[in-house]
Write an enzyme that holds these catalytic residues in place. Structure first.
Site, PDB file in Angstrom:
ATOM      1  N   HIS A 158       0.824  -1.225   0.000  1.00  0.00           N
ATOM      2  CA  HIS A 158       0.000   0.000   0.000  1.00  0.00           C
ATOM      3  C   HIS A 158       0.848   1.261   0.000  1.00  0.00           C
ATOM      4  CE1 HIS A 158      -3.306  -2.746   1.191  1.00  0.00           C
ATOM      5  NE2 HIS A 158      -2.378  -3.291   1.959  1.00  0.00           N
ATOM      6  N   SER A 279      14.890  21.613 -16.442  1.00  0.00           N
ATOM      7  CA  SER A 279      13.677  22.383 -16.688  1.00  0.00           C
ATOM      8  C   SER A 279      14.073  23.708 -17.330  1.00  0.00           C
ATOM      9  CB  SER A 279      12.968  22.641 -15.357  1.00  0.00           C
ATOM     10  OG  SER A 279      12.206  23.819 -15.433  1.00  0.00           O
ATOM     11  N   LYS A 285      16.087  21.813 -11.312  1.00  0.00           N
ATOM     12  CA  LYS A 285      15.426  20.551 -11.641  1.00  0.00           C
ATOM     13  C   LYS A 285      16.323  19.528 -12.346  1.00  0.00           C
ATOM     14  CE  LYS A 285      11.641  19.388 -11.141  1.00  0.00           C
ATOM     15  NZ  LYS A 285      10.374  19.772 -11.726  1.00  0.00           N
ATOM     16  N   GLU A 292       9.769   8.355 -17.080  1.00  0.00           N
ATOM     17  CA  GLU A 292       8.369   8.781 -17.276  1.00  0.00           C
ATOM     18  C   GLU A 292       7.895   8.422 -18.681  1.00  0.00           C
ATOM     19  OE1 GLU A 292       7.707  12.975 -15.846  1.00  0.00           O
ATOM     20  OE2 GLU A 292       9.744  12.698 -15.162  1.00  0.00           O
TER      21      GLU A 292
END
Ligand code: ARG
Length: 458
Positions: A158, A279, A285, A292
């Site tokens: 979980h 970024s 970043k 992804e």
């Protein structure tokens, strides 16, 4: 209206350009050019050897095809949409090169068995590539797992800290998934290793062809045994798309973990610069874009499976033009997974594992609560009672703002006289992992065994 088609005999009017473009597949099926020529080379060799066409004509056609193959490899072939697909483009180019004798190549053959043959050849080559790339990914996971047998991390259920585990054990779970993927692709190879050539349009042919010979010349295990099945079967592609979907699902799971692990919240791994991006506005970043993208690209691969399943559903035998829709999803999937596998392997190979931080995060949690319950159960307390006692103690700890390993010994003795000094050792993550020595468990010895077993197959 355009010039005369190879199939133009029974037509008085030609197609309008925009209609022709709608029906054409050359923009994408040219990916199979090499396989189309190889299939034709096998076919014409057979036509010559069986005497279906004179050997001399077969030799002329072969020489022409060989030249076309070289020209294709040199990037010199120009295809034309008015010739619809790769098969008719190649035949037209051959005719331009060697004259009307080229017309003998299509004896005892149809585009229906020809296209199926090209697809089998294409996918057979791709499957071999996929299995090889998966083998590299599996080896990467295996050596990473071996390096991290003793690296401790929180195991989750979980997405909550559950019990401490070996990072090597976690990696080996993925190794197993990719091994099953590899086995599925290997099975897929069997269904792809069949030659449809000679099924002709749908019913076979009156010419004395030798299908065994063409199958052998193209390197297929054997010919399809039923001509209708040969021209209308796309199961081998569906299997590929289904296998690729399961693979992408696995890859998206590990990518999701990498994305979590490299976040500020976890800091379990640091991805290398080579697999990260920045970024355009936030200078600090470092984004896990590649992970992804693999996660995202699983969507298009699943889509390709559903696309073809939908095309195939309710399709009557034998060939229908709908089948032309079988290609783009297959190409796209093959290209997507072959790169994605390499990217994932590269990310894993080049990342830094922050093992100390990983281990530390199992010291500031209650993932050793099962240890305390097991400790009491071993000493004879029914497990349910032990569970209840430990649950209450966890609640008490959360209120006091500390963990089970911080509870003073006097308090433990109040709770149960079964608890002795060795409880603090039992509560250590390392002990917890070490002692989970049941078959397939996370105990270091078990992880070592898994790795040893896995190594035997390489
Ligand atoms: N371009 C076609 C395809 O991809 C080749 C087969 C055409 N056959 C036909 N009978 N129209 O399916």
């Amino acid at each position: 209206m355009t010039e005369k088609k190879l199939w133009g005999g029974r037509f008085e009017a030609g197609l309008e350009k925009w209609v022709e473009e709608f029906g054409a597949s050359i923009t994408f099926d040219q990916k199979m050019a090499e396989f189309d020529i190889k299939g034709s080379l096998a076919h014409v060799s057979m036509l010559g050897q069986t005497g279906i066409i004179p050997q001399e004509d077969a030799d002329t056609i072969k020489a022409g095809l060989e030249e076309l193959l070289q020209e294709y490899k040199a990037g010199q072939l120009v295809f034309d949409v008015s010739n619809e697909d790769i098969h008719m483009n190649i035949e037209t180019l051959l005719t331009e090169k060697i004259g009307p004798v080229a017309g003998k190549l299509h004896t005892a053959r149809s585009r229906n068995d020809q296209v199926a043959t090209d697809m089998h050849l294409y996918l057979k080559a791709k499957l071999a590539e996929v299995v090889e790339k998966l083998s590299h990914l599996r080896q990467t996971l295996l050596s990473l797992a071996e390096k991290h047998i003793y690296t401790i991390m929180p195991g989750y259920t979980h997405l909550q800290h559950a019990q401490p585990i070996s990072f090597g054990h976690h990696l080996m779970a993925y190794y197993n998934m990719f091994t099953r993927d590899s086995e599925r692709f290997a099975f897929n190879q069997q269904h792809t290793d069949l030659s449809p050539l000679g099924a002709a349009a749908l019913a076979g042919t009156t010419f004395p062809i030798d299908r065994q010979m063409t199958a052998e010349l193209m390197g297929f295990a054997k010919p399809y045994s039923n001509s209708l099945d040969a021209v209308s079967d796309r199961d081998f592609i569906l299997e590929f798309l289904a296998n690729a979907s399961i693979l992408m699902m696995h890859m998206s799971r590990i990518c999701e973990e990498l994305i979590n692990w490299c976040s500020n919240e976890y800091q379990f791994v640091t991805l290398s610069d080579t697999f990260s991006t920045g970024s355009s506005i936030m200078p600090q970043k470092k984004n896990p874009d590649m992970a992804e993208l693999i996660r995202g690209k699983s969507g298009r691969v699943f889509g390709n499976l559903f696309g073809l399943l939908t095309v195939m559903k309710s399709l009557p035998l034998a060939y229908n033009k709908d089948l032309q829709e079988d290609k783009e999803g297959m190409f796209d999937t093959a290209e997507t997974i072959t790169v994605a596998i390499d990217i994932l392997a590269g990310m894993l190979e080049s990342m830094t594992v922050n093992d100390a931080h990983m281990a530390e995060s199992t010291e500031k949690d209650f993932s050793n609560a099962t240890e305390l319950a097991d400790y009491l159960a071993v000493k004879g307390l029914p497990f349910r009672q032990a569970h209840e006692i430990v649950g209450k103690l966890v609640l008490e700890c959360t209120k006091n703002g500390h963990y089970l390993q911080d509870v003073p010994f006097e308090r433990y003795q109040e709770i149960s006289d079964l608890i002795e000094e060795d409880i603090y050792t039992a509560l250590q993550s390392k002990t917890a992992v070490e002692r989970r020595n049941s078959l397939g468990g996370t105990g270091f010895d078990q992880v070592k065994k898994q790795i040893e077993e896995a190594k035997k197959v390489f």
